[in-house]
Design an enzyme around this catalytic site. Structure first.
Site, PDB file in Angstrom:
ATOM      1  N   GLU A 176       0.851  -1.191   0.000  1.00 46.03           N
ATOM      2  CA  GLU A 176       0.000   0.000   0.000  1.00 46.03           C
ATOM      3  C   GLU A 176       0.885   1.238   0.000  1.00 46.03           C
ATOM      4  O   GLU A 176       1.773   1.383   0.846  1.00 46.03           O
ATOM      5  CB  GLU A 176      -0.924   0.053   1.215  1.00 46.03           C
ATOM      6  CG  GLU A 176      -1.854   1.273   1.149  1.00 46.03           C
ATOM      7  CD  GLU A 176      -2.760   1.458   2.349  1.00 46.03           C
ATOM      8  OE1 GLU A 176      -3.685   2.289   2.258  1.00 46.03           O
ATOM      9  OE2 GLU A 176      -2.540   0.793   3.393  1.00 46.03           O
ATOM     10  N   GLU A 180       4.488   5.067   4.041  1.00 45.85           N
ATOM     11  CA  GLU A 180       3.914   6.329   4.486  1.00 45.85           C
ATOM     12  C   GLU A 180       5.050   7.289   4.841  1.00 45.85           C
ATOM     13  O   GLU A 180       5.899   6.976   5.679  1.00 45.85           O
ATOM     14  CB  GLU A 180       3.007   6.130   5.706  1.00 45.85           C
ATOM     15  CG  GLU A 180       2.413   7.407   6.283  1.00 45.85           C
ATOM     16  CD  GLU A 180       1.657   8.223   5.249  1.00 45.85           C
ATOM     17  OE1 GLU A 180       2.036   9.396   5.035  1.00 45.85           O
ATOM     18  OE2 GLU A 180       0.702   7.685   4.661  1.00 45.85           O
ATOM     19  N   ASP A 203      -3.451  11.851  -3.105  1.00 44.06           N
ATOM     20  CA  ASP A 203      -3.596  13.282  -3.349  1.00 44.06           C
ATOM     21  C   ASP A 203      -3.925  13.506  -4.825  1.00 44.06           C
ATOM     22  O   ASP A 203      -3.217  13.008  -5.706  1.00 44.06           O
ATOM     23  CB  ASP A 203      -2.280  13.989  -3.001  1.00 44.06           C
ATOM     24  CG  ASP A 203      -2.451  15.499  -2.880  1.00 44.06           C
ATOM     25  OD1 ASP A 203      -3.144  16.092  -3.731  1.00 44.06           O
ATOM     26  OD2 ASP A 203      -1.880  16.078  -1.946  1.00 44.06           O
ATOM     27  N   THR A 250     -10.828   3.040   4.406  1.00 42.46           N
ATOM     28  CA  THR A 250      -9.769   3.828   5.015  1.00 42.46           C
ATOM     29  C   THR A 250     -10.418   4.914   5.877  1.00 42.46           C
ATOM     30  O   THR A 250     -11.636   5.110   5.853  1.00 42.46           O
ATOM     31  CB  THR A 250      -8.889   4.494   3.951  1.00 42.46           C
ATOM     32  OG1 THR A 250      -9.621   5.556   3.330  1.00 42.46           O
ATOM     33  CG2 THR A 250      -8.453   3.503   2.883  1.00 42.46           C
ATOM     34  N   GLU A 251      -9.584   5.656   6.621  1.00 41.88           N
ATOM     35  CA  GLU A 251     -10.108   6.767   7.422  1.00 41.88           C
ATOM     36  C   GLU A 251     -10.776   7.814   6.529  1.00 41.88           C
ATOM     37  O   GLU A 251     -11.871   8.299   6.830  1.00 41.88           O
ATOM     38  CB  GLU A 251      -8.978   7.423   8.222  1.00 41.88           C
ATOM     39  CG  GLU A 251      -8.343   6.539   9.277  1.00 41.88           C
ATOM     40  CD  GLU A 251      -7.141   5.751   8.756  1.00 41.88           C
ATOM     41  OE1 GLU A 251      -6.438   5.133   9.565  1.00 41.88           O
ATOM     42  OE2 GLU A 251      -6.916   5.743   7.520  1.00 41.88           O
ATOM     43  N   ASP A 270     -12.426   9.310  -3.954  1.00 42.42           N
ATOM     44  CA  ASP A 270     -13.727   9.974  -3.957  1.00 42.42           C
ATOM     45  C   ASP A 270     -13.779  11.051  -5.024  1.00 42.42           C
ATOM     46  O   ASP A 270     -14.816  11.681  -5.223  1.00 42.42           O
ATOM     47  CB  ASP A 270     -13.984  10.627  -2.597  1.00 42.42           C
ATOM     48  CG  ASP A 270     -13.009  11.767  -2.339  1.00 42.42           C
ATOM     49  OD1 ASP A 270     -11.783  11.501  -2.326  1.00 42.42           O
ATOM     50  OD2 ASP A 270     -13.456  12.925  -2.169  1.00 42.42           O
TER      51      ASP A 270
END
Length: 227
Positions: free
Chosen positions: A44, A69, A118, A192-193, A154
């Site tokens: 990921e 990350e 992003d 995910t959050e 989204d």
């Protein structure tokens, strides 16, 4: 929005050394030995606080998961939870996604997850998008022959742009959903959050899988990417 620097960040990350890959370049081509098995490796890119990858590691113990990350404030939260959960099939690292070929050998990764990356403005910063051809080059260099990328967002405009980018690159786009939470993949989906936040606000979630074509079907000439 950039996270506020966490208190005692360095010492907290040091305490999570058991789930961190501190010098990942030394593991290139040897990641399965790091896990002590021959299970497939899923990666990921941009795991945030780790909700998705932690649940994936619990649900699929026969897959080795690696999460990347760069935001250390989020990374420490993910690694601390991983320490509490005692997941032997999960490792974290802080590294630039553009340089992943330095830490993974060709064919070492079976699947890559891009969750709510992003969107970056397409006019000037499109090359920073994780579905840009520059990044697809990187994924192409580390995925196995039948490997794929699973992408969720989204952002409708980013999703449409990504479909165009992936198709122009020569990969196969499949299993497209324009409303993930009301689709055949909803039951097995792990949020995910960001996904929970955006869906609660009424945003639709878009999903696709991008699969490498077998070499005999690939046009090896690099396509010119449209804005």
């Amino acid at each position: 929005m950039r996270m506020r620097k966490k208190k005692n960040l360095d010492s907290r990350l040091a305490a999570c050394a058991a789930v961190m890959a501190d010098q990942p370049q030394t593991l290139r081509g040897r990641w399965r030995a790091q896990f002590g098995n021959e299970n497939p490796i899923h990666l990921e890119i941009g795991c945030g606080k780790g909700r998705f990858i932690l649940e994936m590691a619990k649900r699929y113990p026969d897959i080795n998961f690696i999460a990347v990350e760069r935001e250390e404030g989020a990374l420490v939260m993910a690694t601390e939870q991983a320490m509490r959960d005692k997941l032997p099939n999960l490792r974290f690292l802080s590294f630039d996604a553009a340089a992943l070929e330095q830490i993974f050998a060709p064919g070492e990764v079976e699947r890559i997850y891009l969750n709510f990356s992003d969107p970056w403005p397409p006019n000037r910063q499109r090359r920073r998008r994780l579905t840009h051809a520059d990044y697809l080059d990187v994924y192409n260099g580390i995925l196995c022959e039948t490997g794929d990328v699973c992408f969720k967002t989204d952002n409708q405009r980013l999703f449409e742009w990504s479909i165009s980018s992936i198709c122009e690159y020569g990969w196969l786009v499949q299993n497209i959903s324009l409303d993930l939470h009301n689709s055949a993949w909803a039951q097995e989906n792990i949020m995910t959050e960001y996904e929970e936040k955006f869906s609660a606000q009424g945003y639709r979630i878009y999903r696709l899988e991008a699969r490498r074509r077998l070499p005999q079907f690939m046009d090896r000439r690099r396509p010119k990417h449209r804005p």
